[in-house]
Write a protein that holds these residues in place. Structure first.
Motif, mmCIF file in Angstrom:
data_model
loop_
_atom_site.group_PDB
_atom_site.id
_atom_site.type_symbol
_atom_site.label_atom_id
_atom_site.label_comp_id
_atom_site.label_asym_id
_atom_site.label_seq_id
_atom_site.Cartn_x
_atom_site.Cartn_y
_atom_site.Cartn_z
ATOM 1 N N ARG A 167 0.834 -1.207 0.000
ATOM 2 C CA ARG A 167 0.000 0.000 0.000
ATOM 3 C C ARG A 167 0.867 1.255 0.000
ATOM 4 N NH1 ARG A 167 -3.672 -1.304 5.061
ATOM 5 N NH2 ARG A 167 -4.701 0.680 4.584
ATOM 6 N N VAL A 168 1.993 1.201 0.719
ATOM 7 C CA VAL A 168 2.919 2.341 0.719
ATOM 8 C C VAL A 168 3.465 2.576 -0.687
ATOM 9 C CG1 VAL A 168 5.085 3.261 1.636
ATOM 10 C CG2 VAL A 168 3.550 1.968 3.139
ATOM 11 N N LEU A 169 3.812 1.493 -1.382
ATOM 12 C CA LEU A 169 4.321 1.603 -2.750
ATOM 13 C C LEU A 169 3.303 2.277 -3.666
ATOM 14 C CD1 LEU A 169 6.415 0.889 -4.956
ATOM 15 C CD2 LEU A 169 5.306 -1.341 -5.157
ATOM 16 N N LEU A 170 2.037 1.980 -3.460
ATOM 17 C CA LEU A 170 0.980 2.529 -4.311
ATOM 18 C C LEU A 170 0.708 4.009 -4.026
ATOM 19 C CD1 LEU A 170 -1.445 -0.519 -4.178
ATOM 20 C CD2 LEU A 170 -0.137 0.258 -6.169
ATOM 21 N N LEU A 171 1.339 4.550 -2.978
ATOM 22 C CA LEU A 171 1.202 5.985 -2.704
ATOM 23 C C LEU A 171 1.720 6.820 -3.868
ATOM 24 C CD1 LEU A 171 0.690 8.417 -0.805
ATOM 25 C CD2 LEU A 171 2.974 8.020 0.157
ATOM 26 N N VAL A 172 2.787 6.349 -4.514
ATOM 27 C CA VAL A 172 3.408 7.126 -5.605
ATOM 28 C C VAL A 172 2.465 7.272 -6.805
ATOM 29 C CG1 VAL A 172 5.345 7.258 -7.205
ATOM 30 C CG2 VAL A 172 5.722 6.500 -4.849
ATOM 31 N N PRO A 173 1.965 6.165 -7.390
ATOM 32 C CA PRO A 173 1.032 6.355 -8.511
ATOM 33 C C PRO A 173 -0.242 7.094 -8.108
ATOM 34 C CG PRO A 173 1.125 4.035 -7.859
ATOM 35 C CD PRO A 173 2.239 4.728 -7.165
ATOM 36 N N LEU A 174 -0.692 6.907 -6.858
ATOM 37 C CA LEU A 174 -1.888 7.617 -6.396
ATOM 38 C C LEU A 174 -1.663 9.126 -6.425
ATOM 39 C CD1 LEU A 174 -4.699 7.736 -5.089
ATOM 40 C CD2 LEU A 174 -3.562 7.550 -2.862
ATOM 41 N N CYS A 175 -0.495 9.569 -6.001
ATOM 42 C CA CYS A 175 -0.196 11.006 -5.997
ATOM 43 C C CYS A 175 -0.233 11.585 -7.412
ATOM 44 C CB CYS A 175 1.168 11.256 -5.357
ATOM 45 S SG CYS A 175 1.170 11.096 -3.549
ATOM 46 N N PHE A 176 0.298 10.849 -8.359
ATOM 47 C CA PHE A 176 0.287 11.346 -9.738
ATOM 48 C C PHE A 176 -1.132 11.331 -10.323
ATOM 49 C CE2 PHE A 176 4.842 10.231 -9.429
ATOM 50 C CZ PHE A 176 5.364 11.454 -9.830
ATOM 51 N N ILE A 177 -1.934 10.349 -9.934
ATOM 52 C CA ILE A 177 -3.343 10.338 -10.361
ATOM 53 C C ILE A 177 -4.075 11.552 -9.793
ATOM 54 C CG2 ILE A 177 -5.548 9.114 -10.102
ATOM 55 C CD1 ILE A 177 -3.917 6.490 -10.183
ATOM 56 N N LEU A 178 -3.814 11.855 -8.521
ATOM 57 C CA LEU A 178 -4.455 13.014 -7.899
ATOM 58 C C LEU A 178 -3.982 14.313 -8.529
ATOM 59 C CD1 LEU A 178 -4.438 11.988 -4.116
ATOM 60 C CD2 LEU A 178 -6.429 12.237 -5.606
ATOM 61 N N MET A 179 -2.712 14.362 -8.911
ATOM 62 C CA MET A 179 -2.207 15.547 -9.627
ATOM 63 C C MET A 179 -2.985 15.780 -10.913
ATOM 64 S SD MET A 179 1.932 15.754 -9.503
ATOM 65 C CE MET A 179 1.861 17.023 -10.757
ATOM 66 N N TYR A 180 -3.173 14.723 -11.662
ATOM 67 C CA TYR A 180 -3.920 14.819 -12.926
ATOM 68 C C TYR A 180 -5.359 15.247 -12.659
ATOM 69 C CZ TYR A 180 -6.407 13.290 -17.122
ATOM 70 O OH TYR A 180 -7.224 13.240 -18.226
ATOM 71 N N TRP A 181 -5.969 14.664 -11.617
ATOM 72 C CA TRP A 181 -7.360 14.979 -11.288
ATOM 73 C C TRP A 181 -7.514 16.442 -10.874
ATOM 74 C CZ3 TRP A 181 -9.334 15.978 -6.195
ATOM 75 C CH2 TRP A 181 -10.724 16.102 -6.151
ATOM 76 N N VAL A 182 -6.598 16.930 -10.027
ATOM 77 C CA VAL A 182 -6.671 18.317 -9.556
ATOM 78 C C VAL A 182 -6.442 19.288 -10.710
ATOM 79 C CG1 VAL A 182 -5.540 20.046 -8.096
ATOM 80 C CG2 VAL A 182 -6.005 17.765 -7.190
ATOM 81 N N LYS A 183 -5.483 18.982 -11.573
ATOM 82 C CA LYS A 183 -5.192 19.856 -12.702
ATOM 83 C C LYS A 183 -6.369 19.913 -13.670
ATOM 84 C CE LYS A 183 -1.543 20.976 -15.989
ATOM 85 N NZ LYS A 183 -1.362 22.316 -15.403
ATOM 86 N N ARG A 184 -6.988 18.769 -13.919
ATOM 87 C CA ARG A 184 -8.134 18.738 -14.822
ATOM 88 C C ARG A 184 -9.327 19.470 -14.211
ATOM 89 N NH1 ARG A 184 -10.415 13.369 -17.955
ATOM 90 N NH2 ARG A 184 -12.019 14.443 -19.184
ATOM 91 N N LYS A 185 -9.517 19.303 -12.921
ATOM 92 C CA LYS A 185 -10.618 19.964 -12.230
ATOM 93 C C LYS A 185 -10.434 21.474 -12.218
ATOM 94 C CE LYS A 185 -13.019 19.968 -7.779
ATOM 95 N NZ LYS A 185 -12.997 19.440 -6.381
ATOM 96 N N SER A 186 -9.204 21.932 -11.986
ATOM 97 C CA SER A 186 -8.944 23.371 -11.929
ATOM 98 C C SER A 186 -8.986 24.014 -13.302
ATOM 99 C CB SER A 186 -7.579 23.629 -11.272
ATOM 100 O OG SER A 186 -6.544 23.056 -12.046
ATOM 101 N N SER A 187 -8.594 23.263 -14.348
ATOM 102 C CA SER A 187 -8.615 23.822 -15.704
ATOM 103 C C SER A 187 -10.038 24.009 -16.204
ATOM 104 C CB SER A 187 -7.854 22.909 -16.669
ATOM 105 O OG SER A 187 -8.485 21.649 -16.767
ATOM 106 N N GLY A 188 -10.970 23.256 -15.642
ATOM 107 C CA GLY A 188 -12.368 23.399 -16.050
ATOM 108 C C GLY A 188 -13.077 24.517 -15.330
ATOM 109 N N SER A 189 -12.428 25.077 -14.297
ATOM 110 C CA SER A 189 -13.042 26.167 -13.545
ATOM 111 C C SER A 189 -12.574 27.504 -14.079
ATOM 112 C CB SER A 189 -12.686 26.038 -12.053
ATOM 113 O OG SER A 189 -11.284 26.104 -11.889
ATOM 114 N N ALA A 190 -13.141 28.570 -13.505
ATOM 115 C CA ALA A 190 -12.818 29.914 -13.988
ATOM 116 C C ALA A 190 -11.360 30.253 -13.729
ATOM 117 C CB ALA A 190 -13.735 30.938 -13.309
#
Length: 353
Positions: A241-264
């Motif tokens: 589970r600790v190992l999976l922290l790394v890909p999870l962080c990059f997934i969240l980066m993509y999610w946050v960037k996509r969410k913010s780009s769709g906002s004003a």
């Protein structure tokens, strides 16, 4: 009139210039005093964690409690703000980097691939179900997300790693770490009480503990009654589970960037360079230490304790941002969501162990 207008204009310009002007930096000794202040409270957190009743909670949660109580009685020490913020941000990232030494990638990849698949399911379920419950309960979304990540991955370390990516408030990070430490401790003690009554082998019990409990310390506490083999498989499942922290962080980066780009307002996401350090330290610990460079267990214990202390110092900086008034109104619903998720996760994990 004209002169008054001109005078007013010049005053406006002066005000704008004053707003743009950077605040004067405090002297170096105040910066150092702020860091020292967090270190002292972290030491008191360690002392409190040795007291019976607090010994299962751990130094991180104890230090946060002391920091929160200090804030309520004495207020935030504004003069020491830069040093405190240095501890809460820089020390936090440094601790995550050192935390990589706890992850032996070689063992996980060669012996824990089957566990890794279950770990993926645990993380996905914990995050999505906690967030869904949070929406149902109309809880604070940022705090709910942090608790979902902490429940699914590796407790305080996961919350600390994810917080800057999702731009969580320091207050939410501190509250999340405190809740994770408390709930995880209760669950791990409950596991040890239930152990003699469960129809599980030592290995199956270890797997159950490793894929369902919150922090490495909680897994170690709960896995110990299963003996050395049960504890080893529990820690292996947890390390996946600790190992999976790394890909999870990059997934969240993509999610946050996509969410913010769709906002004003499109917000820039800072790349989490500390994750690169985390990976490098994991590789170094997995393939260099103990092989090319011989190192004793005592030396590794020193590094592990130093990592925990640095992380504890960072938690002090975060805890000083917590207001008890806000905590009463803000934490109850996210706590309920996390508790329900943790109970259901334990039940599901029991049957797939």
């Amino acid at each position: 009139m004209g002169s008054q207008s001109a005078k007013g204009l010049s005053m406006n310009e002066l005000a704008e210039q004053q707003q743009k002007r950077p605040e004067p930096k405090p002297s170096g000794w105040l910066w150092f005093a702020g860091i020292t202040f967090t270190v002292i409270i972290a030491v008191f957190g360690y002392i409190l964690s040795k007291v019976p009743g607090f010994d299962h909670v751990g130094p991180l949660a104890c230090a946060i409690v002391i920091a929160v109580m200090y804030r309520q009685f004495f207020g935030y020490p504004e003069k020491l703000r830069t040093g405190i913020q240095f501890s809460s941000k820089r020390f936090l990232r440094f601790a995550i980097i050192l935390y990589g030494l706890k992850l032996n990638i070689d063992i996980v990849l060669h012996q824990g691939l089957g566990l890794l698949a279950r770990d993926v399911g645990v993380i996905v379920f914990a995050i999505l179900f906690t967030v869904w419950l949070g929406k149902l309960l109309k809880a604070e979304s940022s705090l709910v997300l942090l608790l979902g990540v902490g429940t699914g991955v590796c407790g305080a370390a996961a919350i600390a790693a994810v917080s800057p990516i999702v731009k969580a408030k320091d207050e939410d990070t501190a509250i999340g770490v405190g809740i994770i430490a408390l709930v995880g401790t209760i669950f791990s003690i409950t596991y040890t009480i239930l152990r003699p009554f469960l129809p599980l082998s030592a290995i199956d019990y270890g797997i159950w503990s490793g894929i369902s409990l919150h922090e490495i310390a909680h897994v170690a506490l709960a896995g110990a009654p299963a003996g050395p083999d049960g504890l080893a498989i529990a820690l292996l499942a947890k390390l996946g589970r600790v190992l999976l922290l790394v890909p999870l962080c990059f997934i969240l980066m993509y999610w946050v960037k996509r969410k913010s780009s769709g906002s004003a307002g499109d917000t820039k996401i800072e790349f989490p360079w500390f994750l690169i350090g985390f990976i490098l330290m994991s590789l170094f610990g997995s393939y260099v230490l103990g092989k090319s460079i011989p190192v004793s267990k005592a030396a590794m214990d020193v590094v592990a304790n130093a990592t925990t202390f640095i992380l504890t110092t960072a938690m002090v900086g975060l805890g000083l941002n917590v207001s008890l008034r806000d905590l009463r109104t803000k934490a109850a619903r996210p706590l309920i969501a996390m508790l329900i998720t943790s109970v259901i996760l334990s039940v599901i994990s029991y049957f797939i162990a």
